[in-house]
Design a protein around this motif. Structure first.
Motif, mmCIF file in Angstrom:
data_model
loop_
_atom_site.group_PDB
_atom_site.id
_atom_site.type_symbol
_atom_site.label_atom_id
_atom_site.label_comp_id
_atom_site.label_asym_id
_atom_site.label_seq_id
_atom_site.Cartn_x
_atom_site.Cartn_y
_atom_site.Cartn_z
ATOM 1 N N UNK A 210 -9.351 -5.318 7.051
ATOM 2 C CA UNK A 210 -9.851 -4.956 5.725
ATOM 3 C C UNK A 210 -10.078 -3.453 5.621
ATOM 4 N N UNK A 211 -10.677 -2.889 6.659
ATOM 5 C CA UNK A 211 -10.924 -1.447 6.662
ATOM 6 C C UNK A 211 -9.645 -0.634 6.647
ATOM 7 N N UNK A 212 -8.632 -1.115 7.366
ATOM 8 C CA UNK A 212 -7.344 -0.400 7.394
ATOM 9 C C UNK A 212 -6.720 -0.358 6.006
ATOM 10 N N UNK A 213 -6.803 -1.474 5.278
ATOM 11 C CA UNK A 213 -6.282 -1.505 3.914
ATOM 12 C C UNK A 213 -7.088 -0.565 3.024
ATOM 13 N N UNK A 214 -8.399 -0.523 3.235
ATOM 14 C CA UNK A 214 -9.232 0.401 2.478
ATOM 15 C C UNK A 214 -8.849 1.849 2.723
ATOM 16 N N UNK A 215 -8.537 2.176 3.960
ATOM 17 C CA UNK A 215 -8.115 3.542 4.295
ATOM 18 C C UNK A 215 -6.808 3.893 3.584
ATOM 19 N N UNK A 216 -5.859 2.954 3.582
ATOM 20 C CA UNK A 216 -4.578 3.182 2.900
ATOM 21 C C UNK A 216 -4.800 3.467 1.419
ATOM 22 N N UNK A 217 -5.656 2.664 0.780
ATOM 23 C CA UNK A 217 -5.914 2.854 -0.648
ATOM 24 C C UNK A 217 -6.645 4.167 -0.910
ATOM 25 N N UNK A 218 -7.539 4.543 -0.005
ATOM 26 C CA UNK A 218 -8.315 5.771 -0.190
ATOM 27 C C UNK A 218 -7.451 7.018 -0.080
ATOM 28 N N UNK A 219 -6.520 7.019 0.861
ATOM 29 C CA UNK A 219 -5.748 8.234 1.126
ATOM 30 C C UNK A 219 -4.325 8.195 0.572
ATOM 31 N N UNK A 220 -4.005 7.169 -0.203
ATOM 32 C CA UNK A 220 -2.681 7.150 -0.841
ATOM 33 C C UNK A 220 -2.556 8.372 -1.754
ATOM 34 N N UNK A 221 -1.423 9.070 -1.729
ATOM 35 C CA UNK A 221 -1.291 10.316 -2.500
ATOM 36 C C UNK A 221 -1.116 10.109 -4.002
ATOM 37 N N UNK A 222 -0.807 8.887 -4.417
ATOM 38 C CA UNK A 222 -0.569 8.623 -5.837
ATOM 39 C C UNK A 222 -1.100 7.239 -6.187
ATOM 40 N N UNK A 223 -1.406 6.985 -7.471
ATOM 41 C CA UNK A 223 -1.879 5.658 -7.878
ATOM 42 C C UNK A 223 -0.822 4.590 -7.607
ATOM 43 N N UNK A 224 -1.257 3.462 -7.065
ATOM 44 C CA UNK A 224 -0.337 2.371 -6.759
ATOM 45 C C UNK A 224 -0.290 1.330 -7.870
ATOM 46 N N UNK A 225 -1.275 1.376 -8.774
ATOM 47 C CA UNK A 225 -1.389 0.344 -9.809
ATOM 48 C C UNK A 225 -1.514 1.000 -11.184
ATOM 49 N N UNK A 248 -12.658 3.093 -0.860
ATOM 50 C CA UNK A 248 -13.911 3.373 -0.164
ATOM 51 C C UNK A 248 -14.816 2.135 -0.149
ATOM 52 N N UNK A 249 -14.826 1.390 -1.259
ATOM 53 C CA UNK A 249 -15.635 0.166 -1.316
ATOM 54 C C UNK A 249 -15.138 -0.839 -0.282
#
Length: 285
Positions: A210-225, A248-249
């Motif tokens: 879960x934390x790894x996915x959170x890190x990906x979403x936090x540091x993604x360079x552009x919006x994914x959605x 971050x949540x």
């Protein structure tokens, strides 16, 4: 596709009284109450303790917050609100309901003839084979983490935003696999599916994923959605800022919940080993 946008000004007028959701939560609550009443007919606290009923009531309250309160409508506009909704289902509602011994009470809520038919069905070789397969710890962990990752793929996540049936399937897969996961690690009347040691490992692995996915979403360079871009702006956020907040949540508060659960299980494991050593010492003496 354009999604409805719930603004901060309209938030408290945006309750979600979807008939299937309201009916499901009501039926679950009534069935639990019937089961507990039958258990307690010979004494309060028999079979299910008062604290377990409090736990179940807390789980129902969290379901209402996640699926009926304005959070459900805001979650269509804000990715960060959607993340809070999912984490409430996975990390709060599911373990509280499991800790409330919901399975025991719901089984007793059935009429006696229906319970007999269920027990007969459970003894069938095919039913036993399916039950053994579904209850395998590694399979449950894989199913839970697969649901977590698959529904955060942009194509599936945005499909759920635009389709009520897919959205319901998303919620069901999160909540259903979370229920199975916590059923593995929470002790219900001494019938633990995993020992304390393996349970610590399973909670740690789930928290790590879960934390790894959170890190990906936090540091993604552009919006994914991008579908939620208008909603984010209505709340004074950029689409990327909304995504980073959601990441971050998922990374920090969710990580704390997993860490606390693992710590409790670890302390129980140590206590269990100390008790075993004491019994062996007493037997030798």
């Amino acid at each position: 596709m354009t999604l409805p946008v719930i603004t901060p000004q309209a938030v408290w007028r945006s309750w979600s009284f979807e008939p299937p959701i309201v009916a499901g939560i009501t039926l679950l609550s009534v069935a639990y109450a019937v089961g507990v009443r039958r258990l307690w007919s010979r004494g309060r606290g028999r079979g299910i303790s008062v604290m377990q009923t409090v736990s179940f009531a807390g789980g129902i309250a969290v379901l209402v917050v996640a699926l009926v309160s304005p959070l459900d409508r805001v979650a269509v506009s804000l990715f960060s609100a959607h993340m809070i909704q999912h984490l409430l289902l996975i990390l709060v509602a599911a373990p509280l309901l499991v800790a409330g011994s919901a399975g025991t009470a719901l089984g007793l809520a059935l009429p006696v003839p229906a319970r007999r038919r269920v027990r007969t069905l459970e003894r069938h070789p095919l039913a036993r084979a399916v039950s053994r397969t579904v209850a395998r710890p590694v399979l449950i962990l894989v199913l839970h983490l697969t649901a977590l990752y698959l529904w955060h793929l942009p194509v599936l996540y945005q499909a759920a935003l635009g389709n009520n049936f897919i959205h319901a399937l998303e919620h069901f897969s999160f909540f259903g696999t979370a229920w199975l996961f916590w059923w593995l690690v929470i002790d219900e009347k001494g019938r633990r599916r995993l020992g304390n040691g393996p349970a610590v490992l399973f909670v740690f692995l789930a928290g790590l994923a879960s934390g790894a996915l959170g890190v990906v979403l936090t540091f993604a360079p552009a919006p994914l959605y991008p579908l939620q871009a208008l909603g984010a702006r209505a709340w004074g956020l950029t689409p990327l800022g909304d995504q980073q907040l959601a990441g971050l949540i998922m990374w920090v508060p969710a990580g704390v919940v997993y860490l606390l659960a693992a710590a409790v299980l670890f302390l129980r494991w140590i206590s269990e080993m100390d008790a075993a050593v004491a019994r062996e010492g007493g037997a030798v003496g």
